[in-house]
Structures are given as C-alpha cells and as structure tokens.
Design a protein around this motif. Structure first.
Motif, short mmCIF file in Angstrom:
data_model
loop_
_atom_site.label_atom_id
_atom_site.label_comp_id
_atom_site.label_asym_id
_atom_site.label_seq_id
_atom_site.Cartn_x
_atom_site.Cartn_y
_atom_site.Cartn_z
N ILE A 11 -4.37 1.29 5.04
CA ILE A 11 -3.14 1.68 4.34
C ILE A 11 -3.35 1.90 2.84
O ILE A 11 -2.41 2.24 2.13
CB ILE A 11 -2.02 0.63 4.56
N TRP A 12 -4.55 1.74 2.36
CA TRP A 12 -4.79 1.89 0.93
C TRP A 12 -4.38 3.26 0.41
O TRP A 12 -3.73 3.36 -0.63
CB TRP A 12 -6.26 1.62 0.60
N ALA A 13 -4.75 4.31 1.10
CA ALA A 13 -4.42 5.66 0.63
C ALA A 13 -2.91 5.89 0.58
O ALA A 13 -2.41 6.53 -0.34
CB ALA A 13 -5.09 6.71 1.51
N ARG A 14 -2.20 5.35 1.57
CA ARG A 14 -0.74 5.53 1.62
C ARG A 14 -0.08 4.98 0.36
O ARG A 14 0.89 5.52 -0.14
CB ARG A 14 -0.17 4.85 2.85
N TYR A 15 -0.59 3.85 -0.14
CA TYR A 15 0.02 3.21 -1.30
C TYR A 15 -0.73 3.46 -2.60
O TYR A 15 -0.34 2.94 -3.65
CB TYR A 15 0.16 1.71 -1.04
N GLY A 16 -1.81 4.20 -2.53
CA GLY A 16 -2.56 4.51 -3.75
C GLY A 16 -3.32 3.32 -4.31
O GLY A 16 -3.51 3.22 -5.51
N VAL A 17 -3.74 2.41 -3.44
CA VAL A 17 -4.50 1.25 -3.90
C VAL A 17 -5.93 1.36 -3.40
O VAL A 17 -6.23 2.14 -2.49
CB VAL A 17 -3.85 -0.08 -3.45
N ASP A 18 -6.81 0.57 -4.00
CA ASP A 18 -8.22 0.67 -3.62
C ASP A 18 -8.86 -0.69 -3.40
O ASP A 18 -10.06 -0.85 -3.56
CB ASP A 18 -8.98 1.46 -4.68
N GLY A 19 -8.05 -1.67 -3.04
CA GLY A 19 -8.61 -2.98 -2.77
C GLY A 19 -7.54 -4.00 -2.45
O GLY A 19 -6.36 -3.73 -2.62
N PRO A 20 -7.97 -5.16 -1.99
CA PRO A 20 -7.02 -6.24 -1.71
C PRO A 20 -6.59 -6.95 -2.99
O PRO A 20 -7.16 -6.72 -4.06
CB PRO A 20 -7.81 -7.18 -0.80
N MET A 21 -5.60 -7.82 -2.87
CA MET A 21 -5.08 -8.56 -4.02
C MET A 21 -4.55 -9.90 -3.54
O MET A 21 -4.43 -10.13 -2.33
CB MET A 21 -3.96 -7.78 -4.68
N TRP A 22 -4.20 -10.76 -4.45
CA TRP A 22 -3.59 -12.03 -4.08
C TRP A 22 -2.46 -12.35 -5.06
O TRP A 22 -2.42 -11.85 -6.18
CB TRP A 22 -4.60 -13.17 -4.01
N GLY A 23 -1.54 -13.19 -4.58
CA GLY A 23 -0.41 -13.63 -5.40
C GLY A 23 0.01 -15.03 -4.99
O GLY A 23 -0.61 -15.65 -4.13
N ALA A 24 1.08 -15.49 -5.60
CA ALA A 24 1.57 -16.85 -5.37
C ALA A 24 2.81 -16.84 -4.48
O ALA A 24 3.61 -15.92 -4.52
CB ALA A 24 1.90 -17.51 -6.70
#
Length: 178
Positions: free
Chosen positions: A65-78
């Motif tokens: 799904i990276w291309a769909r959202y324009g992202v190029d990697g995973p991330m983390w949050g709280a």
C-alpha cells in the motif's frame, strides 16, 4: 527544519480537529527524523496533560500500500489510555468524535512480558509475549484525500486515532509453549 513549530500545529490540530495541507508542503525539508522529533513533542504535551502511554503501534508495514499513500517505509507511534479500548466479550462502542477522515484497519495486538530476545527464532520471540488479540485500529488523516508523505504520517503520531482490542489469548495456549 525546526520540529517545535510543527509540534505546536500538531497540538492545535488534535485540540481542534480539521484538515490542513500536508505538513511537508508547508515545512520545507521535513524528514522522518524531524517528524519523530515533532511527534515526541506532541507526546510530551499529552503526558503533561495527564495522558498515559499504553503502548506502541506500527504502521505501513504492508509494502503493497505504500504507493497508494505516497509513503516509502513503515513507521511507529504511540497508543494512549485515552485512545485504547478493551472490548467486553469482543464488543465495543467507540466514539469517532475528534477524528478526521477516520478509517478502520484490522490489527493484531500483543502484550510483551519481557524484552524480546535478539533472535530470528520464532519460539524464543514468542516467549517474550504474554498475550495476543485481534484488534481494530481507527486511523485518521489531517491531510485532504489522505495525500501525504511518510514524514507527514510520522509527525502526526503514525495516524493513530483509536485502538480497540479484542479478547486477549495467552500465547502459551496457541503456541505450544505450555
């Protein structure tokens, strides 16, 4: 790029929910590192307001799904005590008030009982997990039409809105560790 001004905007966005142009279009040079710095300031603000850290979340772990959202990697949050809901008998009612463009995502949650071993051995990794549960995350996006960069997502606490956790099942009941 200074994360302080971005953090001030993030705090205001969460206090007064609305859509805004992507941060990356207004904060030149926004990087993942700066996004995490702004997210840490948002986190510190929340803790000062009495919020309690309940756990961490990973996002964009599906490369498909990276291309769909324009992202190029995973991330983390709280995840916080105010965003976490434990279901009762696998049922929960959750308010979407204050969330911008909410979407639902199936998730798998787990609670650690110890720091995971530095290994690729699945059995050893499972020994560090107390329980596992089906879960649902409600994610949100302050950018119109969900058009953003990875740095935008990181800064905005990995798009976390709510986390609903199903009935926990002890790992030793499903892993053969008992």
């Amino acid at each position: 790029m200074d994360a302080t001004n971005l953090a001030k905007e993030l705090i205001d966005l969460h206090d007064h929910p609305r859509q805004v142009a992507p941060f990356s279009s207004r904060f030149p040079g926004l990087t993942a590192e700066t996004g995490y710095a702004a997210a840490r300031l948002l986190h510190a603000h929340r803790l000062a307001q009495g919020w309690k850290l309940a756990g961490r979340k990973n996002g964009f772990t599906n490369r498909g799904i990276w291309a769909r959202y324009g992202v190029d990697g995973p991330m983390w949050g709280a995840v916080y005590d105010r965003t976490l809901v434990f279901s009762k008998e696998n049922k929960a009612a959750v308010s979407l008030a204050g969330l911008v463009q909410p979407r639902i995502e199936p998730e798998i949650c787990f609670k650690l009982k110890a720091a995971p071993a530095r290994t690729r051995n699945p059995a050893l990794l499972l020994e560090s997990i107390e329980w596992i549960a089906h879960s649902i995350e409600i994610v949100q996006c302050h950018q119109p039409e969900w058009k953003m960069t990875l740095a935008d997502c990181i800064a905005d606490n990995a798009l976390h809105g709510r986390l609903i956790v199903g009935t926990p099942v002890a790992v030793d009941r499903i892993s053969g560790l008992a």
